[in-house]
Design a protein around this motif. Structure first.
Motif, PDB file in Angstrom:
ATOM      1  N   MET A   1     -15.174 -13.092  -0.768  1.00 31.74           N
ATOM      2  CA  MET A   1     -14.782 -14.441  -1.109  1.00 31.74           C
ATOM      3  C   MET A   1     -13.267 -14.553  -0.919  1.00 31.74           C
ATOM      4  SD  MET A   1     -15.123 -16.265  -4.867  1.00 31.74           S
ATOM      5  CE  MET A   1     -16.599 -15.364  -5.157  1.00 31.74           C
ATOM      6  N   SER A   2     -12.844 -15.490  -0.106  1.00 30.87           N
ATOM      7  CA  SER A   2     -11.415 -15.643   0.134  1.00 30.87           C
ATOM      8  C   SER A   2     -10.824 -16.666  -0.825  1.00 30.87           C
ATOM      9  CB  SER A   2     -11.166 -16.063   1.581  1.00 30.87           C
ATOM     10  OG  SER A   2     -11.748 -17.320   1.827  1.00 30.87           O
ATOM     11  N   ALA A   3      -9.567 -16.477  -1.117  1.00 29.27           N
ATOM     12  CA  ALA A   3      -8.874 -17.376  -2.035  1.00 29.27           C
ATOM     13  C   ALA A   3      -8.422 -18.639  -1.298  1.00 29.27           C
ATOM     14  CB  ALA A   3      -7.669 -16.664  -2.638  1.00 29.27           C
ATOM     15  N   ILE A   4      -8.385 -19.717  -2.032  1.00 31.52           N
ATOM     16  CA  ILE A   4      -7.868 -20.978  -1.502  1.00 31.52           C
ATOM     17  C   ILE A   4      -6.350 -20.924  -1.610  1.00 31.52           C
ATOM     18  CG2 ILE A   4      -7.872 -23.482  -1.797  1.00 31.52           C
ATOM     19  CD1 ILE A   4     -10.636 -23.134  -3.125  1.00 31.52           C
ATOM     20  N   ASP A   5      -5.674 -21.477  -0.646  1.00 32.74           N
ATOM     21  CA  ASP A   5      -4.216 -21.449  -0.592  1.00 32.74           C
ATOM     22  C   ASP A   5      -3.621 -22.194  -1.790  1.00 32.74           C
ATOM     23  OD1 ASP A   5      -1.523 -21.543   0.031  1.00 32.74           O
ATOM     24  OD2 ASP A   5      -1.819 -22.378   2.036  1.00 32.74           O
ATOM     25  N   LEU A   6      -3.083 -21.438  -2.725  1.00 30.82           N
ATOM     26  CA  LEU A   6      -2.526 -22.011  -3.950  1.00 30.82           C
ATOM     27  C   LEU A   6      -1.307 -22.886  -3.658  1.00 30.82           C
ATOM     28  CD1 LEU A   6      -2.990 -22.084  -6.977  1.00 30.82           C
ATOM     29  CD2 LEU A   6      -1.575 -20.046  -7.182  1.00 30.82           C
ATOM     30  N   ALA A   7      -0.516 -22.496  -2.680  1.00 33.13           N
ATOM     31  CA  ALA A   7       0.651 -23.306  -2.311  1.00 33.13           C
ATOM     32  C   ALA A   7       0.215 -24.680  -1.795  1.00 33.13           C
ATOM     33  CB  ALA A   7       1.494 -22.583  -1.265  1.00 33.13           C
ATOM     34  N   ALA A   8      -0.887 -24.720  -1.065  1.00 31.50           N
ATOM     35  CA  ALA A   8      -1.398 -26.000  -0.557  1.00 31.50           C
ATOM     36  C   ALA A   8      -1.910 -26.873  -1.701  1.00 31.50           C
ATOM     37  CB  ALA A   8      -2.502 -25.759   0.472  1.00 31.50           C
ATOM     38  N   ILE A   9      -2.584 -26.265  -2.662  1.00 35.47           N
ATOM     39  CA  ILE A   9      -3.058 -27.014  -3.832  1.00 35.47           C
ATOM     40  C   ILE A   9      -1.862 -27.572  -4.599  1.00 35.47           C
ATOM     41  CG2 ILE A   9      -4.200 -26.823  -6.081  1.00 35.47           C
ATOM     42  CD1 ILE A   9      -6.039 -24.686  -4.787  1.00 35.47           C
ATOM     43  N   SER A  10      -0.871 -26.738  -4.827  1.00 33.37           N
ATOM     44  CA  SER A  10       0.324 -27.162  -5.555  1.00 33.37           C
ATOM     45  C   SER A  10       1.042 -28.302  -4.832  1.00 33.37           C
ATOM     46  CB  SER A  10       1.265 -25.964  -5.743  1.00 33.37           C
ATOM     47  OG  SER A  10       2.435 -26.345  -6.408  1.00 33.37           O
ATOM     48  N   ALA A  11       1.189 -28.172  -3.522  1.00 34.80           N
ATOM     49  CA  ALA A  11       1.871 -29.210  -2.741  1.00 34.80           C
ATOM     50  C   ALA A  11       1.095 -30.527  -2.767  1.00 34.80           C
ATOM     51  CB  ALA A  11       2.065 -28.738  -1.302  1.00 34.80           C
ATOM     52  N   ALA A  12      -0.218 -30.449  -2.626  1.00 33.91           N
ATOM     53  CA  ALA A  12      -1.037 -31.666  -2.651  1.00 33.91           C
ATOM     54  C   ALA A  12      -0.991 -32.326  -4.029  1.00 33.91           C
ATOM     55  CB  ALA A  12      -2.473 -31.343  -2.255  1.00 33.91           C
ATOM     56  N   GLY A  67     -17.836 -22.462 -11.363  1.00 30.39           N
ATOM     57  CA  GLY A  67     -16.417 -22.764 -11.514  1.00 30.39           C
ATOM     58  C   GLY A  67     -15.642 -22.421 -10.254  1.00 30.39           C
ATOM     59  N   PHE A  68     -14.335 -22.323 -10.396  1.00 28.75           N
ATOM     60  CA  PHE A  68     -13.453 -22.021  -9.271  1.00 28.75           C
ATOM     61  C   PHE A  68     -13.011 -20.557  -9.258  1.00 28.75           C
ATOM     62  CE2 PHE A  68     -11.791 -26.639  -9.692  1.00 28.75           C
ATOM     63  CZ  PHE A  68     -12.871 -27.121  -8.986  1.00 28.75           C
ATOM     64  N   ALA A  69     -13.519 -19.755 -10.179  1.00 27.12           N
ATOM     65  CA  ALA A  69     -13.103 -18.350 -10.284  1.00 27.12           C
ATOM     66  C   ALA A  69     -11.581 -18.249 -10.313  1.00 27.12           C
ATOM     67  CB  ALA A  69     -13.702 -17.510  -9.156  1.00 27.12           C
ATOM     68  N   LEU A  70     -10.994 -18.974 -11.238  1.00 27.01           N
ATOM     69  CA  LEU A  70      -9.538 -18.983 -11.363  1.00 27.01           C
ATOM     70  C   LEU A  70      -9.033 -17.633 -11.850  1.00 27.01           C
ATOM     71  CD1 LEU A  70      -9.019 -22.427 -13.139  1.00 27.01           C
ATOM     72  CD2 LEU A  70      -8.722 -21.907 -10.713  1.00 27.01           C
ATOM     73  N   VAL A  84      -1.355 -19.481 -12.906  1.00 32.88           N
ATOM     74  CA  VAL A  84      -2.529 -19.323 -12.052  1.00 32.88           C
ATOM     75  C   VAL A  84      -2.087 -18.528 -10.829  1.00 32.88           C
ATOM     76  CG1 VAL A  84      -2.247 -21.553 -10.866  1.00 32.88           C
ATOM     77  CG2 VAL A  84      -4.471 -20.490 -10.956  1.00 32.88           C
ATOM     78  N   ARG A  85      -2.856 -17.499 -10.510  1.00 32.22           N
ATOM     79  CA  ARG A  85      -2.526 -16.618  -9.386  1.00 32.22           C
ATOM     80  C   ARG A  85      -3.399 -16.893  -8.171  1.00 32.22           C
ATOM     81  NH1 ARG A  85       2.215 -15.623 -11.062  1.00 32.22           N
ATOM     82  NH2 ARG A  85       2.367 -14.375 -12.932  1.00 32.22           N
ATOM     83  N   LYS A  86      -4.676 -17.212  -8.424  1.00 34.27           N
ATOM     84  CA  LYS A  86      -5.608 -17.435  -7.311  1.00 34.27           C
ATOM     85  C   LYS A  86      -6.690 -18.420  -7.728  1.00 34.27           C
ATOM     86  CE  LYS A  86      -5.295 -12.832  -5.289  1.00 34.27           C
ATOM     87  NZ  LYS A  86      -6.011 -11.586  -5.051  1.00 34.27           N
ATOM     88  N   VAL A  87      -7.183 -19.128  -6.738  1.00 35.58           N
ATOM     89  CA  VAL A  87      -8.400 -19.926  -6.862  1.00 35.58           C
ATOM     90  C   VAL A  87      -9.349 -19.281  -5.866  1.00 35.58           C
ATOM     91  CG1 VAL A  87      -9.440 -22.208  -6.652  1.00 35.58           C
ATOM     92  CG2 VAL A  87      -7.064 -21.986  -7.429  1.00 35.58           C
ATOM     93  N   ARG A  88     -10.373 -18.593  -6.389  1.00 30.34           N
ATOM     94  CA  ARG A  88     -11.196 -17.738  -5.530  1.00 30.34           C
ATOM     95  C   ARG A  88     -12.555 -18.316  -5.171  1.00 30.34           C
ATOM     96  NH1 ARG A  88      -9.754 -12.936  -9.474  1.00 30.34           N
ATOM     97  NH2 ARG A  88     -11.022 -14.307 -10.708  1.00 30.34           N
ATOM     98  N   ALA A  89     -12.866 -19.512  -5.621  1.00 26.56           N
ATOM     99  CA  ALA A  89     -14.177 -20.081  -5.307  1.00 26.56           C
ATOM    100  C   ALA A  89     -14.033 -21.565  -5.030  1.00 26.56           C
ATOM    101  CB  ALA A  89     -15.147 -19.847  -6.461  1.00 26.56           C
ATOM    102  N   GLY A  90     -15.063 -22.120  -4.442  1.00 35.59           N
ATOM    103  CA  GLY A  90     -15.017 -23.525  -4.075  1.00 35.59           C
ATOM    104  C   GLY A  90     -14.295 -23.678  -2.750  1.00 35.59           C
ATOM    105  N   SER A  91     -13.856 -24.872  -2.489  1.00 37.53           N
ATOM    106  CA  SER A  91     -13.100 -25.144  -1.269  1.00 37.53           C
ATOM    107  C   SER A  91     -11.886 -25.973  -1.650  1.00 37.53           C
ATOM    108  CB  SER A  91     -13.965 -25.918  -0.267  1.00 37.53           C
ATOM    109  OG  SER A  91     -14.230 -27.221  -0.769  1.00 37.53           O
TER     110      SER A  91
END
Length: 140
Positions: A1-12, A67-70, A84-91
């Motif tokens: 399972m790959s992590a979602i880009d946290l920087a992209a979430i933060s920026a959005a 959940g998002f496996a935060l 928060v270090r990673k968001v490992r689930a969802g899209s």
């Protein structure tokens, strides 16, 4: 399972908060004073993004049972004591849709986005999930 880009979430999330155009505030329940928080700080992984993500995750959990496996860890020097270090689930799309919904609910409540209300959202959803859990456990 790959992590979602946290920087992209933060920026959005930063862009969303800025676009809403309301002040973002944190209520000091002891003094009753509100402290203004910038959109960038509100969406920072070591500031208030964890509570946004936890509220959004709770909403997704209520809808889907997952959940998002935060990956949230204690960080004494951060704003809330957690980061928060990673968001490992969802899209990215699912996470952002949930964040948008939570953020818009927050924006509708007051003349400012009061971050303390995110804790209330979590508590309300957690209560609804707890009410449904016994029924789900008995399902076959």
């Amino acid at each position: 399972m790959s992590a979602i880009d946290l920087a992209a979430i933060s920026a959005a999330q930063t862009r969303l908060l800025a676009k809403i155009g309301k002040p973002i505030e944190l209520l000091d329940r002891g003094t009753g004073k509100r402290v203004v928080v910038s959109p960038a700080d509100a969406a920072h992984p070591e500031a208030y993004l964890p509570i946004f993500l936890i509220s959004a995750e709770t909403q997704w959990l209520e809808l889907t049972g997952t959940g998002f496996a935060l990956d949230v860890s204690r960080t004494p020097d951060s704003a809330l004591g957690y980061a928060v270090r990673k968001v490992r689930a969802g899209s990215f799309t699912v996470v952002m849709l949930c964040l948008i919904d939570v953020t818009m609910r927050l924006a509708e409540m007051d003349d400012a986005l009061v971050l303390n209300h995110l804790i209330d959202f979590w508590g309300e959803a957690h209560g609804r999930i707890a009410d449904v859990a016994p029924t789900l456990q008995g399902a076959t």
